[in-house]
Design a protein around this motif. Structure first.
Motif, PDB file in Angstrom:
ATOM      1  N   PRO A   1       0.822  -1.213   0.000  1.00  0.00           N
ATOM      2  CA  PRO A   1       0.000   0.000   0.000  1.00  0.00           C
ATOM      3  C   PRO A   1       0.853   1.258   0.000  1.00  0.00           C
ATOM      4  O   PRO A   1       1.897   1.316   0.646  1.00  0.00           O
ATOM      5  CB  PRO A   1      -0.806  -0.096   1.284  1.00  0.00           C
ATOM      6  N   ALA A   2       0.399   2.224  -0.727  1.00  0.00           N
ATOM      7  CA  ALA A   2       1.066   3.519  -0.774  1.00  0.00           C
ATOM      8  C   ALA A   2       0.008   4.613  -0.756  1.00  0.00           C
ATOM      9  O   ALA A   2      -1.143   4.380  -1.135  1.00  0.00           O
ATOM     10  CB  ALA A   2       1.907   3.624  -2.037  1.00  0.00           C
ATOM     11  N   TYR A   3       0.387   5.749  -0.290  1.00  0.00           N
ATOM     12  CA  TYR A   3      -0.551   6.880  -0.262  1.00  0.00           C
ATOM     13  C   TYR A   3       0.225   8.176  -0.387  1.00  0.00           C
ATOM     14  O   TYR A   3       1.441   8.222  -0.164  1.00  0.00           O
ATOM     15  CB  TYR A   3      -1.375   6.871   1.029  1.00  0.00           C
ATOM     16  N   LYS A   4      -0.476   9.209  -0.725  1.00  0.00           N
ATOM     17  CA  LYS A   4       0.107  10.544  -0.763  1.00  0.00           C
ATOM     18  C   LYS A   4      -0.931  11.552  -0.287  1.00  0.00           C
ATOM     19  O   LYS A   4      -2.131  11.388  -0.548  1.00  0.00           O
ATOM     20  CB  LYS A   4       0.559  10.906  -2.182  1.00  0.00           C
TER      21      LYS A   4
ATOM     22  N   LEU B   1      -6.762  19.828   0.593  1.00  0.00           N
ATOM     23  CA  LEU B   1      -5.942  18.626   0.745  1.00  0.00           C
ATOM     24  C   LEU B   1      -6.643  17.434   0.104  1.00  0.00           C
ATOM     25  O   LEU B   1      -7.879  17.341   0.116  1.00  0.00           O
ATOM     26  CB  LEU B   1      -5.661  18.330   2.218  1.00  0.00           C
ATOM     27  N   ARG B   2      -5.818  16.580  -0.404  1.00  0.00           N
ATOM     28  CA  ARG B   2      -6.350  15.353  -0.998  1.00  0.00           C
ATOM     29  C   ARG B   2      -5.522  14.175  -0.537  1.00  0.00           C
ATOM     30  O   ARG B   2      -4.295  14.283  -0.389  1.00  0.00           O
ATOM     31  CB  ARG B   2      -6.290  15.430  -2.522  1.00  0.00           C
ATOM     32  N   LEU B   3      -6.204  13.060  -0.337  1.00  0.00           N
ATOM     33  CA  LEU B   3      -5.520  11.802  -0.031  1.00  0.00           C
ATOM     34  C   LEU B   3      -5.701  10.878  -1.231  1.00  0.00           C
ATOM     35  O   LEU B   3      -6.840  10.633  -1.668  1.00  0.00           O
ATOM     36  CB  LEU B   3      -6.128  11.159   1.218  1.00  0.00           C
ATOM     37  N   VAL B   4      -4.573  10.405  -1.761  1.00  0.00           N
ATOM     38  CA  VAL B   4      -4.649   9.437  -2.855  1.00  0.00           C
ATOM     39  C   VAL B   4      -4.008   8.136  -2.382  1.00  0.00           C
ATOM     40  O   VAL B   4      -2.987   8.139  -1.692  1.00  0.00           O
ATOM     41  CB  VAL B   4      -3.965   9.946  -4.141  1.00  0.00           C
ATOM     42  N   GLU B   5      -4.655   7.045  -2.729  1.00  0.00           N
ATOM     43  CA  GLU B   5      -4.190   5.740  -2.252  1.00  0.00           C
ATOM     44  C   GLU B   5      -4.017   4.798  -3.441  1.00  0.00           C
ATOM     45  O   GLU B   5      -4.766   4.866  -4.418  1.00  0.00           O
ATOM     46  CB  GLU B   5      -5.200   5.140  -1.281  1.00  0.00           C
ATOM     47  N   GLY B   6      -3.037   3.943  -3.306  1.00  0.00           N
ATOM     48  CA  GLY B   6      -2.800   2.988  -4.380  1.00  0.00           C
ATOM     49  C   GLY B   6      -1.807   1.941  -3.930  1.00  0.00           C
ATOM     50  O   GLY B   6      -1.831   1.492  -2.769  1.00  0.00           O
ATOM     51  N   ASP B   7      -0.975   1.583  -4.837  1.00  0.00           N
ATOM     52  CA  ASP B   7       0.009   0.551  -4.545  1.00  0.00           C
ATOM     53  C   ASP B   7       1.334   0.950  -5.176  1.00  0.00           C
ATOM     54  O   ASP B   7       1.367   1.565  -6.247  1.00  0.00           O
ATOM     55  CB  ASP B   7      -0.469  -0.791  -5.109  1.00  0.00           C
ATOM     56  N   GLU B   8       2.394   0.588  -4.489  1.00  0.00           N
ATOM     57  CA  GLU B   8       3.712   1.003  -4.970  1.00  0.00           C
ATOM     58  C   GLU B   8       4.043   0.420  -6.335  1.00  0.00           C
ATOM     59  O   GLU B   8       4.837   0.982  -7.081  1.00  0.00           O
ATOM     60  CB  GLU B   8       4.797   0.590  -3.968  1.00  0.00           C
TER      61      GLU B   8
END
Lengths: 571, 161
Positions: free
Chosen positions: A19-22, A95-102
């Protein structure tokens, strides 16, 4: 259900996740949240480059309504007073949260939160530990108080206009949203039923809520900051089915100690105006003074002072007729002109003014007729000449001079008297002038006509009616419910036009409310595709409606997604 | 039970205006201070078994209301004492109520039955006047007489005017 790319879905299904996020932040002085939400991606050229504050954020707590985290800022970059980047966490910062995968490119990630900072962030520097921390809370767009407090009045919409048009107007005019930010269908399939429709003195959020209420939708802002809806009808397909309990961490039935709604009342105004009749009654009256001087009298008779009362089946009743004098001088008639008034017409016969005119002329003409007597004298006044005693009929005749310096002079002439022709008895008798007799006859005619002048009185009777909007109601309630156990919820919505629509809303709302008290909580492996309003199926066949989502995000760890929901009731 | 729901109920309880239909001829009665006031009964509708508010006084500045007939919509306002008074005529009229009864057994709901309730007051038609004259029990009815009907059109009673 949130759209996710096929590659991300593959990663989720594989359960081999990294999991990754920014967390991205924008200075509100350079861009608006509307531009951010409308942009196709976070790194789009149409919007300023965001600041990636991911390295500074820890203890991230996410829910569908709020994102909060702790800023670790040893260099004071985000200090509210002196920090170089303070605008990125200032009031209104986006602000924004983005989630995904490395393993995936960022274009395949999903934006799971979009919001703004309200007020200012908390910032603390402790001397004993040397730590500098800031608490940041970011609120979703649905928490914007301006949407819920400010009162608005929309423009008017005519009958037949789709409710979606009004909804988009409110979004664009009063909420500052572009069409790209609204994921609600442009046409809702329900139209305004009344002639003129406006929303007045409601907040924008109440306005769109009441419009969506007609189709059993509930508005909310999704993770991308776009306005969308939850369908309250629970008879729809499941967004996801958990095949087994492998991904399920917890399954909880939380305590719920509240009385649920068991009766839903939907009140609406019927679209059609209904005629409401009153009892047969006197609607108005009229009176007139008329006669030879007036050929026609038209009397308008309205059923109310404001000329708004409607009536039907009207007729005139003569209380006192224009012909109640000595002569029948005219005709009286009545006609209903429209639903608001009628007209009484009094027509005077033609011969009446003609007769009056002729009589008046005769009266004047008769005044010119000379008086006649039986005397043979041609004088109008008999002359009796009497000479002085002893003159024996002799008279002195004098000529009277006229003019200055002309004297009176004696003239010589003869006066012949014929005593036999002048009789004293003939000049002292009664005289009846013919002119007076004719005048009297003319005056009698005039007076007769004048005596026929009179005041007439009329009443108009009929059945008054008015058009009223019928306030109708649909009630859905639990069967067999005792009166004293009723716990009612009232929905008042004038955009509902028929009983059928109201019935649907009432039953849907009742089922929704009954479901809401059967709360359930599930903790599963994070699934970014799930959204509020989705229905998921659990392995035993039960269906859960998602009311809220939350999770704590840590680096390198698959978060546990907490689903707060309720059990779905099925028909 | 959320705070929001409780507040909503409180707001509703504190509402100062409601609508109803005139349900009786106007009459006079003595109020608490001995004054004669015009009043009538008002049907609040809503599908309840007993929804008629009795002896609702007409606000003193609305004498024209006493000429309104049964079935007409009126606006009620809450006075300072908590009592309701008729303060004017209403453009809306309480009408029919469709009641739907739903059963909930475990996770399954089902619509059991439904029915329409609510009265409709309207003048009797010529045909109805013809069928109601003697010897059928009502005697001679003048044109314009009103009747109270159920939602299915069945005559419930002749309305006094």
């Amino acid at each position: 259900m949130r759209y996710i790319s096929a590659s991300l879905q593959d990663v989720l299904d594989s359960r081999r996740r990294r999991p990754a996020y920014k967390i991205y932040a924008w200075d509100p002085g350079t861009v608006t949240i509307s531009q951010i939400a409308s942009a196709t991606s976070n790194l789009n050229s149409s919007i300023p480059m965001p600041m990636d504050i991911t390295p500074y954020a820890s203890e991230i707590s996410w829910s569908d309504k709020q994102l909060s985290f702790t800023m670790v800022d040893p260099r004071n970059l985000f200090h509210p007073d002196t920090g170089a980047y303070r605008n990125y966490l200032g009031d209104g910062a986006i602000l924004r949260l983005v989630e995904g995968d490395e393993v995936l490119a960022e274009t395949d990630w999903v934006t799971s939160f979009t919001g703004q900072i309200h007020g200012q962030v908390g910032w603390k520097k402790a001397r004993n530990t040397g730590n500098i921390t800031a608490k940041v809370s970011v609120f979703g767009r649905g928490e914007t108080q301006a949407y819920k407090r400010r009162k608005i009045t929309t423009r008017e919409y005519t009958v037949g206009t789709d409710l979606g048009i009004a909804l988009y107007d409110i979004c664009e005019t009063f909420m500052g949203l572009t069409q790209a930010e609204v994921r609600i269908p442009f046409t809702l399939g329900r139209q305004f039923k009344h002639k003129v429709n406006q929303l007045s003195q409601v907040s924008p959020w109440e306005g769109i809520s009441s419009l969506l209420e007609v189709v059993c939708y509930l508005p909310y802002f999704d993770g991308e900051g776009k306005l969308t809806y939850v369908n309250k009808s629970l008879q729809r397909p499941m967004a996801k089915v958990l095949a087994d309990y492998v991904r399920c961490v917890e399954l909880e039935v939380p305590e719920n100690s509240q009385d649920g709604i068991n009766k839903v009342k939907v009140v609406f105004l019927d679209a059609a105006l209904s005629r409401v009749d009153g009892p047969y009654q006197k609607l108005g009256d009229a009176q007139v003074t008329t006669g030879f001087f007036s050929m026609h009298e038209r009397l308008e008779c309205w059923w109310s002072e404001d000329h708004k009362q409607r009536a039907d089946g009207t007729s005139m009743q003569v209380i006192k007729s224009v012909n109640s004098g000595l002569l029948p001088v005219g005709d009286e008639s009545y006609e209903q002109k429209d639903e608001f008034h009628g007209e009484i017409e009094v027509a005077i016969s033609v011969w009446v003014p003609i007769l009056a005119t002729v009589m008046a002329m005769a009266y004047v003409a008769a005044a010119l007729i000379p008086d006649n007597t039986d005397s043979t004298s041609t004088q109008t006044m008999p002359v009796v000449l009497t000479g002085p005693e002893g003159t024996q009929g002799g008279f002195n005749l004098m000529a009277i001079g006229i003019g200055v310096g002309v004297e009176t002079a004696e003239v010589v002439g003869e006066i012949h008297l014929n005593p036999g022709a002048v009789q004293s008895a003939e000049v002292v008798g009664f005289t009846i002038p013919w002119g007076r007799v004719i005048q009297a006859a003319a005056m009698l005619g005039i007076m007769l006509i004048m005596m026929s002048i009179g005041s007439a009185q009329y009443e108009v009777w009929g059945t008054p009616y008015d058009y009223a909007y019928l306030e109708k109601m649909s009630i859905a309630m639990e069967d067999g419910l005792d009166y004293w156990r009723e716990n009612e919820k009232e929905i008042k919505n004038d955009f509902v036009g028929t009983h059928d629509q109201a019935d649907t809303i009432a039953v849907t709302e009742l089922v929704w409310e009954k479901s809401q008290v059967r709360t359930r909580r599930i903790v599963i492996e994070d699934d970014p595709s799930l959204e509020v309003g989705d229905i998921i199926g659990i392995p035993d066949g039960r269906k859960i409606l998602i009311n809220g989502l939350s999770k704590k995000i840590k680096r390198g760890e698959v978060p546990s997604l907490v689903i707060d929901g309720c059990k779905v009731l099925t028909p | 039970m959320s705070i929001r729901k409780i507040i909503d109920w409180a707001i509703q309880d504190q509402r100062s205006e409601m609508k109803g239909n005139i349900a009786s001829p106007f009459y006079q009665y003595q109020d608490a201070v001995g004054s004669w006031v015009w009043a009538c009964d008002v049907d609040l509708g809503g599908g309840e078994e007993n929804s008629v508010l009795r002896s609702v006084p007409v606000a003193s500045n609305n004498r024209d209301v006493v000429y309104a007939e049964q079935g007409k919509g009126v606006t009620l306002s809450r006075m300072g004492s908590g009592k309701w008074a008729i303060t004017g005529l209403s453009k809306t009229l309480n009408s029919t109520v469709h009641m739907i009864f739903v059963s909930f057994v475990d996770d399954i709901f089902q619509i059991i039955s439904s029915r329409m309730v609510g009265d409709i007051i309207r003048p009797l038609s010529y045909g109805e006047l013809g069928t109601l004259v003697a010897p059928y029990g009502y005697g001679v009815l003048p044109y314009g007489m009103q009747g109270k009907f159920d939602p299915d059109g069945n005559l419930i009673e002749i309305v006094e005017s």
